[in-house]
Design an enzyme around this catalytic site. Structure first.
Site, PDB file in Angstrom:
ATOM      1  N   ARG A  55       0.819  -1.222   0.000  1.00 53.53           N
ATOM      2  CA  ARG A  55       0.000   0.000   0.000  1.00 53.53           C
ATOM      3  C   ARG A  55       0.851   1.269   0.000  1.00 53.53           C
ATOM      4  O   ARG A  55       0.530   2.260   0.656  1.00 53.53           O
ATOM      5  CB  ARG A  55      -0.981   0.005   1.173  1.00 53.53           C
ATOM      6  CG  ARG A  55      -2.061  -1.039   1.078  1.00 53.53           C
ATOM      7  CD  ARG A  55      -3.042  -0.918   2.235  1.00 53.53           C
ATOM      8  NE  ARG A  55      -2.401  -1.239   3.496  1.00 53.53           N
ATOM      9  CZ  ARG A  55      -2.906  -0.978   4.699  1.00 53.53           C
ATOM     10  NH1 ARG A  55      -4.086  -0.395   4.781  1.00 53.53           N
ATOM     11  NH2 ARG A  55      -2.268  -1.292   5.794  1.00 53.53           N
ATOM     12  N   ARG A  81      -8.283   4.708  -0.260  1.00 52.53           N
ATOM     13  CA  ARG A  81      -9.083   3.769   0.524  1.00 52.53           C
ATOM     14  C   ARG A  81      -8.887   2.360  -0.024  1.00 52.53           C
ATOM     15  O   ARG A  81      -9.195   2.084  -1.187  1.00 52.53           O
ATOM     16  CB  ARG A  81     -10.560   4.174   0.464  1.00 52.53           C
ATOM     17  CG  ARG A  81     -11.521   3.167   1.058  1.00 52.53           C
ATOM     18  CD  ARG A  81     -11.478   3.131   2.558  1.00 52.53           C
ATOM     19  NE  ARG A  81     -12.578   2.346   3.090  1.00 52.53           N
ATOM     20  CZ  ARG A  81     -12.491   1.572   4.153  1.00 52.53           C
ATOM     21  NH1 ARG A  81     -11.355   1.469   4.802  1.00 52.53           N
ATOM     22  NH2 ARG A  81     -13.541   0.915   4.592  1.00 52.53           N
ATOM     23  N   CYS A  82      -8.365   1.473   0.810  1.00 53.55           N
ATOM     24  CA  CYS A  82      -8.140   0.090   0.426  1.00 53.55           C
ATOM     25  C   CYS A  82      -8.908  -0.830   1.364  1.00 53.55           C
ATOM     26  O   CYS A  82      -9.109  -0.513   2.536  1.00 53.55           O
ATOM     27  CB  CYS A  82      -6.652  -0.262   0.496  1.00 53.55           C
ATOM     28  SG  CYS A  82      -5.610   0.740  -0.571  1.00 53.55           S
ATOM     29  N   HIS A 141     -17.091  11.202   2.270  1.00 50.12           N
ATOM     30  CA  HIS A 141     -15.887  10.852   1.531  1.00 50.12           C
ATOM     31  C   HIS A 141     -15.060  12.086   1.182  1.00 50.12           C
ATOM     32  O   HIS A 141     -14.035  11.978   0.517  1.00 50.12           O
ATOM     33  CB  HIS A 141     -16.244  10.086   0.260  1.00 50.12           C
ATOM     34  CG  HIS A 141     -16.792   8.722   0.546  1.00 50.12           C
ATOM     35  ND1 HIS A 141     -18.114   8.509   0.834  1.00 50.12           N
ATOM     36  CD2 HIS A 141     -16.187   7.509   0.621  1.00 50.12           C
ATOM     37  CE1 HIS A 141     -18.312   7.214   1.058  1.00 50.12           C
ATOM     38  NE2 HIS A 141     -17.167   6.594   0.932  1.00 50.12           N
TER      39      HIS A 141
END
Length: 758
Positions: free
Chosen positions: A15, A516-517, A695
């Protein structure tokens, strides 16, 4: 023959992109350093593809946030509110489009799901006054860089028909009026790329779904122009996520040098129908390695298909590929050292999928064929015969479903009366469930996971966090509270960890949007609940307040869609197993005093097949799974559900059939336009349209929220209108969360005073 994949994950095996983005947004990483990280990732990913033995490496598939947003930037399609000229679209404008501008109080672009995946894209906005020009040469620069490093590049573009099909016109403006202008820019890009490479991949997954009326004839005239621009290279028209079916003629008439088909999903119409009608000057790229799941490819089956196609069109016209971009898969299985070896042997992540594509090419050419087939067959046989995958008691329970399990005891109107004990004001306020996951929360969770914090110590910490969140909500004046979910790492992973049939990775991250993962659980066997999963935290939270506290669960369809699901059992059966496990949890919550229980289903729309003809069957079993989960409670218990970032108008009847007492939905980025459906469909129960976008880091004003509530009240009777954010607050910081919720509660209270004025 040639081998390739349709793209590669952007985020990095550990990441790296996520960390760089968040450091950049926090001001601790310079723009130059962010570009350096992104260039390093691109070059690493090209090397992986080359070292695997692939003929081509994908360029243009990398993005700092979203590939559809990148296409808008390439075209110069920047909404006027961002104030950027086509020649000046820098990182500030780019991230304002994605995340909004806090200081300038400018809203972000609308975001929704990329076809039937859990990836979110930024919806293009097209106005009558919009001017288009080639505004970002990033794909050309990346392609040149790949060549400098000794690779054969295959640039990847989002096709113009898919781009406009996903776009939104300003007001009633028809976006198709701008197709010629957009095509001119595409032609300019393609002309420049065609001097650098053999193939240009142009993605048109929209051909696998239901097209807008204008799309077919616009498609043909567009591709005439694009093929005129392509020069010595060939356009590879790329389709995926389903079969072409009724749009096959359109694809075959495109004039493109190649066509890619996905043979891993959809109804898989016989490929021989495509081969028989394939023009003699068109190559065929065959996607047999699944880019969306993590199971190894059945080499014997795939080779049988490839041999037949090769025999009929020859090796020179055959390309072997992944079904779609493996960006929907984790990066590298080699990082997973803690999985059970047996289960790990069944898997392939993006790096391994590149290798699988090459292995298919080698086996088809006669290289290591016997060894490859034998090793693969042994693994597949071990999976089919493994006792880890089957539980007869679970299957018997699912087979014994009865009609009364699918219905609440009374209809909504009677339940509404039974729920009068809640004594809620008009425009009741609540949140969707999660509160900010601070570094301290993540640190303590990691310490507990590593065994460096005792179970009692972790329990004390979590209860302290719950106590803080409950106190904050009471001080804010919210009407229905939540416990904040500090103990939950992810809304699906948390439940998967507490159910049988799941396993988990350490580094199986997949991009959801921007930085965002998510780390999807893996469903490898029959699913069951081991023990109560949420009762302890709910009971503690409820003991701290006299206000109603929501029990919080993730629904069966979302658990299914946001996991990597076994492919040896029908998805509907897996979903039913999950539903029965969650039904047990709902009943335990009710027995512990939970009289409001929220069962989140943000993925309901996401799971919908791309073709309308297949929707009814899916919705039937998806709604049934929700009702299995929710229907065992008494009338006095109020069931909520939540859905976000999905165009749900086409399935509103099915949402109503779920029979939740209250649904909350995302609607702030669209400025309540998603509620248009309620002008023609009288939704019978209660609705909480989101009144601010979680968001984006910007804080909406009280007046802004009031305006949205007033718009919502034009669609929904005020007696059935709830006030809540768009989604959970897990990814937000406390400062912005408190300010936003304070404004939300103030707006609701102001509306109560003046509710008779509109």
């Amino acid at each position: 023959m040639k081998t390739h994949v349709l793209g590669f994950p952007r985020i990095g095996a550990r990441r790296e992109l996520k960390k760089a983005l968040e450091d950049y947004w926090a001001g601790s990483l310079s723009p130059q350093d962010l570009i350096s990280v992104s260039n390093s990732l691109k070059e690493r990913h090209w090397k992986i593809q080359k070292d695997s033995g692939l003929s081509y490496v994908a360029t243009g598939d990398f993005s700092l946030y979203d590939h559809v947003l990148d296409t808008s930037v390439m075209l110069g399609a920047v909404p006027e509110r961002y104030g950027a000229k086509a020649s000046g679209i820098g990182p500030d404008t780019y991230f304002q489009m994605a995340r909004g501008d806090v200081g300038g109080n400018i809203a972000a672009m609308e975001m929704t799901k990329w076809f039937n995946t859990n990836y979110h894209y930024l919806v293009p906005e097209i106005s009558p006054a919009q001017r288009f020009s080639l505004s970002s040469p990033a794909i050309v620069k990346d392609t040149r860089r790949a060549i400098e490093l000794g690779y054969l590049p295959k640039p990847v573009l989002v096709g113009p028909i898919t781009y406009l099909s996903l776009a939104k016109g300003e007001g009633s403006f028809n976006v198709w009026e701008r197709i010629e202008d957009i095509t001119d820019v595409y032609a300019e890009v393609i002309a420049e790329l065609s001097t650098l490479c053999d193939w240009i991949q142009i993605d048109e997954p929209v051909l696998c779904g239901d097209l807008a009326p204008e799309a077919p004839w616009r498609f043909l005239e567009t591709y005439v122009k694009l093929n005129q621009a392509v020069g010595k290279a060939g356009l590879l028209l790329t389709t995926y996520f389903d079969s072409l079916d009724e749009h096959l003629d359109l694809a075959l008439s495109s004039g493109c040098a190649g066509l890619h088909i996905d043979l891993t999903c959809g109804r898989n119409d016989p490929y021989d129908r495509i081969v028989e009608r394939l023009p003699e000057d068109m190559s065929l790229s065959v996607g047999l390695v699944d880019g969306r799941n993590i199971w190894k490819t059945d080499m014997t089956k795939a080779l049988s298909v490839l041999r037949d196609i090769e025999k009929r069109i020859g090796p020179d016209r055959l390309l072997i590929a992944s079904s779609c971009s493996p960006m929907h898969s984790p990066v590298d299985l080699n990082l997973e050292t803690k999985l059970k070896p047996e289960i790990r042997s069944w898997m392939a992540f993006a790096v391994q999928k590149c290798e699988e594509v090459c292995l298919l090419g080698d086996a088809l050419s006669g290289k290591n064929r016997d060894e490859t087939l034998r090793a693969n067959a042994e693994v597949l046989e071990s999976r089919l015969s493994s006792p880890l995958a089957k539980n007869e008691a679970i299957r018997e329970r699912c087979a014994g479903i009865s009609e009364d399990m699918l219905h609440r005891k009374s209809p909504y109107r009677e339940r509404k009366k039974a729920q009068s004990w809640l004594d809620l004001p008009i425009f009741p306020t609540t949140t969707i469930g999660s509160f900010p996951q601070t570094p301290e929360i993540r640190k303590n969770r990691l310490l507990f996971k590593r065994g460096e914090l005792s179970r009692d110590g972790y329990k004390f910490f979590i209860e302290k966090e719950i106590h803080k969140v409950v106190k904050i909500q009471e001080e804010l004046g919210l009407d229905v509270l939540v416990h904040g979910e500090p103990e939950r790492n992810d809304m699906v992973e948390y439940f998967g960890e507490r159910m049988g049939g799941f396993c988990f990775t350490d580094n199986g991250w997949v991009q959801s949007y921007g930085s965002r993962c998510v780390k999807p659980p893996v469903i490898y066997g029959d699913v069951f609940r081991r023990a109560p999963m949420t009762v302890r935290e709910f009971s503690f939270a409820q003991s701290l307040t006299s206000k109603p506290m929501k029990g919080m669960l993730t629904g069966p369809v979302t658990v299914l869609c946001w996991s990597f699901v076994r492919d040896d059992l029908d998805r509907s059966e897996v979903c039913r197993q999950i539903a029965f496990a969650l039904r047990d949890e709902v009943l335990d919550l009710e027995r512990s005093g939970a009289k409001i229980i929220q069962i989140d289903e943000p993925a309901l729309r996401e799971g919908l097949p791309l073709k309308g003809r297949d929707a009814e069957a899916y919705l039937r079993w998806a709604v049934e799974a929700f009702r299995i989960t929710s229907s065992g409670v008494d009338d006095e218990t109020q069931i909520h559900t939540h859905m976000c970032y999905s165009e749900f108008n086409a399935i509103i009847q099915s949402i109503a059939e779920m029979d939740a007492d209250v649904i909350s939905i995302e609607s702030s980025r669209s400025r309540m336009e998603l509620l248009d459906v309620f002008r023609v469909f009288e939704y019978p129960n209660e609705i909480g349209p989101g009144v601010y976008d979680i968001h984006s880091p910007r804080v909406p004003t009280e007046a802004e929220i009031m305006k949205l509530i007033q718009r919502a009240a034009e669609y929904i009777p005020k007696e059935r209108l709830w006030i809540n954010p768009d989604c959970g607050l897990k990814t937000r910081g406390w400062e912005e969360t408190l300010k936003s919720l304070k404004n939300m509660v103030a707006a609701a209270k102001a509306m109560r005073i003046g509710h008779q004025d509109f």
